[in-house]
Design a protein around this motif. Sequence first.
Motif, PDB file in Angstrom:
ATOM      1  N   TRP A 232     -11.837  11.995  -5.376  1.00  0.00           N
ATOM      2  CA  TRP A 232     -11.756  10.616  -4.918  1.00  0.00           C
ATOM      3  C   TRP A 232     -10.336  10.072  -5.115  1.00  0.00           C
ATOM      4  O   TRP A 232      -9.785   9.394  -4.232  1.00  0.00           O
ATOM      5  CB  TRP A 232     -12.776   9.768  -5.664  1.00  0.00           C
ATOM      6  CG  TRP A 232     -12.724   8.297  -5.413  1.00  0.00           C
ATOM      7  CD1 TRP A 232     -12.623   7.316  -6.336  1.00  0.00           C
ATOM      8  CD2 TRP A 232     -12.789   7.631  -4.133  1.00  0.00           C
ATOM      9  NE1 TRP A 232     -12.608   6.063  -5.758  1.00  0.00           N
ATOM     10  CE2 TRP A 232     -12.709   6.233  -4.388  1.00  0.00           C
ATOM     11  CE3 TRP A 232     -12.886   8.060  -2.817  1.00  0.00           C
ATOM     12  CZ2 TRP A 232     -12.733   5.281  -3.373  1.00  0.00           C
ATOM     13  CZ3 TRP A 232     -12.916   7.118  -1.798  1.00  0.00           C
ATOM     14  CH2 TRP A 232     -12.835   5.756  -2.080  1.00  0.00           C
ATOM     15  N   ASP A 233      -9.723  10.404  -6.258  1.00  0.00           N
ATOM     16  CA  ASP A 233      -8.337   9.984  -6.502  1.00  0.00           C
ATOM     17  C   ASP A 233      -7.365  10.658  -5.548  1.00  0.00           C
ATOM     18  O   ASP A 233      -6.378  10.055  -5.120  1.00  0.00           O
ATOM     19  CB  ASP A 233      -7.944  10.282  -7.949  1.00  0.00           C
ATOM     20  CG  ASP A 233      -8.561   9.301  -8.932  1.00  0.00           C
ATOM     21  OD1 ASP A 233      -9.063   8.241  -8.489  1.00  0.00           O
ATOM     22  OD2 ASP A 233      -8.535   9.582 -10.147  1.00  0.00           O
ATOM     23  N   LYS A 234      -7.626  11.930  -5.224  1.00  0.00           N
ATOM     24  CA  LYS A 234      -6.754  12.640  -4.287  1.00  0.00           C
ATOM     25  C   LYS A 234      -6.707  11.940  -2.925  1.00  0.00           C
ATOM     26  O   LYS A 234      -5.675  11.940  -2.245  1.00  0.00           O
ATOM     27  CB  LYS A 234      -7.241  14.075  -4.087  1.00  0.00           C
ATOM     28  CG  LYS A 234      -7.089  14.990  -5.298  1.00  0.00           C
ATOM     29  CD  LYS A 234      -7.678  16.358  -5.011  1.00  0.00           C
ATOM     30  CE  LYS A 234      -7.638  17.266  -6.232  1.00  0.00           C
ATOM     31  NZ  LYS A 234      -6.271  17.670  -6.590  1.00  0.00           N
ATOM     32  N   LEU A 235      -7.839  11.356  -2.536  1.00  0.00           N
ATOM     33  CA  LEU A 235      -7.919  10.674  -1.246  1.00  0.00           C
ATOM     34  C   LEU A 235      -7.390   9.244  -1.326  1.00  0.00           C
ATOM     35  O   LEU A 235      -6.547   8.833  -0.515  1.00  0.00           O
ATOM     36  CB  LEU A 235      -9.366  10.666  -0.754  1.00  0.00           C
ATOM     37  CG  LEU A 235      -9.617   9.886   0.543  1.00  0.00           C
ATOM     38  CD1 LEU A 235      -8.857  10.514   1.707  1.00  0.00           C
ATOM     39  CD2 LEU A 235     -11.112   9.832   0.849  1.00  0.00           C
ATOM     40  N   ARG A 236      -7.853   8.509  -2.302  1.00  0.00           N
ATOM     41  CA  ARG A 236      -7.558   7.073  -2.290  1.00  0.00           C
ATOM     42  C   ARG A 236      -6.132   6.728  -2.730  1.00  0.00           C
ATOM     43  O   ARG A 236      -5.661   5.636  -2.464  1.00  0.00           O
ATOM     44  CB  ARG A 236      -8.550   6.318  -3.163  1.00  0.00           C
ATOM     45  CG  ARG A 236      -8.463   6.607  -4.651  1.00  0.00           C
ATOM     46  CD  ARG A 236      -9.369   5.675  -5.408  1.00  0.00           C
ATOM     47  NE  ARG A 236      -9.373   5.949  -6.844  1.00  0.00           N
ATOM     48  CZ  ARG A 236      -9.702   5.039  -7.765  1.00  0.00           C
ATOM     49  NH1 ARG A 236     -10.008   3.799  -7.400  1.00  0.00           N
ATOM     50  NH2 ARG A 236      -9.697   5.359  -9.050  1.00  0.00           N
ATOM     51  N   ILE A 237      -5.431   7.656  -3.356  1.00  0.00           N
ATOM     52  CA  ILE A 237      -4.071   7.346  -3.804  1.00  0.00           C
ATOM     53  C   ILE A 237      -3.194   6.880  -2.642  1.00  0.00           C
ATOM     54  O   ILE A 237      -2.324   6.027  -2.811  1.00  0.00           O
ATOM     55  CB  ILE A 237      -3.422   8.564  -4.506  1.00  0.00           C
ATOM     56  CG1 ILE A 237      -2.059   8.165  -5.087  1.00  0.00           C
ATOM     57  CG2 ILE A 237      -3.285   9.740  -3.557  1.00  0.00           C
ATOM     58  CD1 ILE A 237      -1.398   9.254  -5.889  1.00  0.00           C
ATOM     59  N   TRP A 238      -3.441   7.391  -1.444  1.00  0.00           N
ATOM     60  CA  TRP A 238      -2.604   7.049  -0.290  1.00  0.00           C
ATOM     61  C   TRP A 238      -2.770   5.590   0.130  1.00  0.00           C
ATOM     62  O   TRP A 238      -1.846   4.995   0.696  1.00  0.00           O
ATOM     63  CB  TRP A 238      -2.942   7.965   0.888  1.00  0.00           C
ATOM     64  CG  TRP A 238      -2.738   9.396   0.561  1.00  0.00           C
ATOM     65  CD1 TRP A 238      -3.655  10.265   0.014  1.00  0.00           C
ATOM     66  CD2 TRP A 238      -1.526  10.140   0.701  1.00  0.00           C
ATOM     67  NE1 TRP A 238      -3.095  11.498  -0.182  1.00  0.00           N
ATOM     68  CE2 TRP A 238      -1.790  11.456   0.235  1.00  0.00           C
ATOM     69  CE3 TRP A 238      -0.258   9.836   1.187  1.00  0.00           C
ATOM     70  CZ2 TRP A 238      -0.825  12.444   0.241  1.00  0.00           C
ATOM     71  CZ3 TRP A 238       0.708  10.829   1.206  1.00  0.00           C
ATOM     72  CH2 TRP A 238       0.422  12.112   0.735  1.00  0.00           C
ATOM     73  N   PHE A 239      -3.925   5.014  -0.162  1.00  0.00           N
ATOM     74  CA  PHE A 239      -4.242   3.676   0.341  1.00  0.00           C
ATOM     75  C   PHE A 239      -4.359   2.632  -0.767  1.00  0.00           C
ATOM     76  O   PHE A 239      -4.674   1.482  -0.484  1.00  0.00           O
ATOM     77  CB  PHE A 239      -5.543   3.731   1.148  1.00  0.00           C
ATOM     78  CG  PHE A 239      -5.509   4.761   2.234  1.00  0.00           C
ATOM     79  CD1 PHE A 239      -4.856   4.500   3.428  1.00  0.00           C
ATOM     80  CD2 PHE A 239      -6.087   6.009   2.048  1.00  0.00           C
ATOM     81  CE1 PHE A 239      -4.796   5.453   4.434  1.00  0.00           C
ATOM     82  CE2 PHE A 239      -6.032   6.974   3.046  1.00  0.00           C
ATOM     83  CZ  PHE A 239      -5.391   6.697   4.241  1.00  0.00           C
ATOM     84  N   MET A 240      -4.059   3.050  -1.984  1.00  0.00           N
ATOM     85  CA  MET A 240      -4.114   2.114  -3.104  1.00  0.00           C
ATOM     86  C   MET A 240      -2.850   1.252  -3.134  1.00  0.00           C
ATOM     87  O   MET A 240      -1.858   1.553  -2.462  1.00  0.00           O
ATOM     88  CB  MET A 240      -4.265   2.882  -4.416  1.00  0.00           C
ATOM     89  CG  MET A 240      -5.620   3.553  -4.568  1.00  0.00           C
ATOM     90  SD  MET A 240      -6.976   2.359  -4.635  1.00  0.00           S
ATOM     91  CE  MET A 240      -6.789   1.752  -6.320  1.00  0.00           C
TER      92      MET A 240
ATOM     93  N   ARG B 293       0.849  -1.192   0.000  1.00  0.00           N
ATOM     94  CA  ARG B 293       0.000   0.000   0.000  1.00  0.00           C
ATOM     95  C   ARG B 293       0.889   1.247   0.000  1.00  0.00           C
ATOM     96  O   ARG B 293       1.888   1.329   0.694  1.00  0.00           O
ATOM     97  CB  ARG B 293      -0.928   0.010   1.216  1.00  0.00           C
ATOM     98  CG  ARG B 293      -2.080  -0.982   1.117  1.00  0.00           C
ATOM     99  CD  ARG B 293      -3.042  -0.591  -0.012  1.00  0.00           C
ATOM    100  NE  ARG B 293      -4.190  -1.491  -0.143  1.00  0.00           N
ATOM    101  CZ  ARG B 293      -4.228  -2.552  -0.928  1.00  0.00           C
ATOM    102  NH1 ARG B 293      -3.152  -2.871  -1.641  1.00  0.00           N
ATOM    103  NH2 ARG B 293      -5.313  -3.293  -1.022  1.00  0.00           N
TER     104      ARG B 293
ATOM    105  N   TRP C 298       0.274   2.543  -7.625  1.00  0.00           N
ATOM    106  CA  TRP C 298      -0.938   3.027  -8.303  1.00  0.00           C
ATOM    107  C   TRP C 298      -0.922   4.541  -8.358  1.00  0.00           C
ATOM    108  O   TRP C 298      -0.620   5.232  -7.389  1.00  0.00           O
ATOM    109  CB  TRP C 298      -2.185   2.563  -7.561  1.00  0.00           C
ATOM    110  CG  TRP C 298      -3.470   2.973  -8.236  1.00  0.00           C
ATOM    111  CD1 TRP C 298      -4.156   2.265  -9.176  1.00  0.00           C
ATOM    112  CD2 TRP C 298      -4.196   4.201  -8.034  1.00  0.00           C
ATOM    113  NE1 TRP C 298      -5.268   2.973  -9.567  1.00  0.00           N
ATOM    114  CE2 TRP C 298      -5.315   4.170  -8.885  1.00  0.00           C
ATOM    115  CE3 TRP C 298      -4.001   5.322  -7.229  1.00  0.00           C
ATOM    116  CZ2 TRP C 298      -6.247   5.198  -8.942  1.00  0.00           C
ATOM    117  CZ3 TRP C 298      -4.924   6.360  -7.284  1.00  0.00           C
ATOM    118  CH2 TRP C 298      -6.036   6.293  -8.132  1.00  0.00           C
TER     119      TRP C 298
END
Length: 410
Positions: free
Chosen positions: A258-266, A101, A270
């Motif tokens: 949504w991408d700004k947030l989820r990039i950290w946990f992908m 991650r 990714w």
Amino acid sequence: MNYVLYAIPFFFLLIALELLADRWRGVSTYRLADSINSLSAGVLSQASGLLTKGFGLIVYLLIWERIALFQFSLESPWVWVLAFVLYDFCYYWSHRFGHERNVFWASHVVHHQSEDYNLTTALRQTSTGFLLSWIFYLPLALIGIPPVVLITVGSLNLLYQFWVHTRHIPKLGWFEWFFITPSNHRVHHGQNPRYMDRNYGGVFIIWDRLLGTFQEELDEEPVIYGVTTPLASWNPLWANLHFYAQLWRDAVHAGSWWDKLRIWFMPTGWRPADVAARYPLEKHELRDFVKFDVPLGRGQKLYAALQFAGYVLGITWLLMVSASHGFADLLIGWCWAAFGLYVIGVWLENRPLARWLELARLLLNVPALWLLQSVGIVAAGETAWLLLLAYSLLSGMFVWLPRRSEPAPA
């Protein structure tokens, strides 16, 4: 008990023995700049740990005191054995998430940046692991493992991992089936596609064998060490921050919230499609891989090594006296170490401003010593000032000696 402090002399003794083994076997597994960079990351990690050691322990204590399922006696040997095994299982998952991650990799990547593999690599540790790694050990608090047991077995787990960072020990037969060894941990540090993201255990390899993440070291495929996007720097501060910076830049450039947030946990690597298209990352092919290096004269290397030795002694002393000092006092010591290690990194990169930064470092040692004496970390008196004067004069003379210029890195 934290045994790491007491092990420091043995770490350097074993590093010296490995260097002798290099000479005896006619191989070279060390490069001075890479080794200093690894050790600088380790020194910075220990200094940072003094400021952050209670970060996750507070939550652990609250869970252990209020909702632990069992109460274990410190007098029972099996409690320590159980904790040692369970700690390694938690470490497996912490380590695995550290590879799988983005936000966890941002912390763990520093340990994998070295393009060499030797005992200094073992000491190349993160300074930001305190942010999230403690989460994985909370199940031990819920079970009822006392905090003193957690700290002790955690130290022992870390100490075990030191000896496996060597290229001089071959496969160890039946031992390979149950324990982490130099062979199966060499795999873990490889950037070969076949070897990436394998062998996560700290002491036991059985977790990898049971959970499908085991890979044997193959004679036909030598391990190529490092990461697929090289750090290309000897700066220990940047080593700890560069992947966070990349994630932040990608988050800023992403068009979708949504991408700004989820990039950290992908999953690691990714990136939002629009960001990847506009800001591609350059990755090398293994067949074109060349280790990062900067030409330096012998005198420049020796100077960097001697200056670094001073920081090893300084931080070791800080670790020894830390129990009697508060956060503000220790922060002064951390700032002294962080700036000094940064300047040594710039010196090893032979940057145009290296001499001026080195001069600034020497001058800033004056207020640093005054502050350290004022808070009691360094004993008051004239002796320290006389030593600082002699050290500064000798260092300054070398810094400004004329020498053949070396090309700065591109």
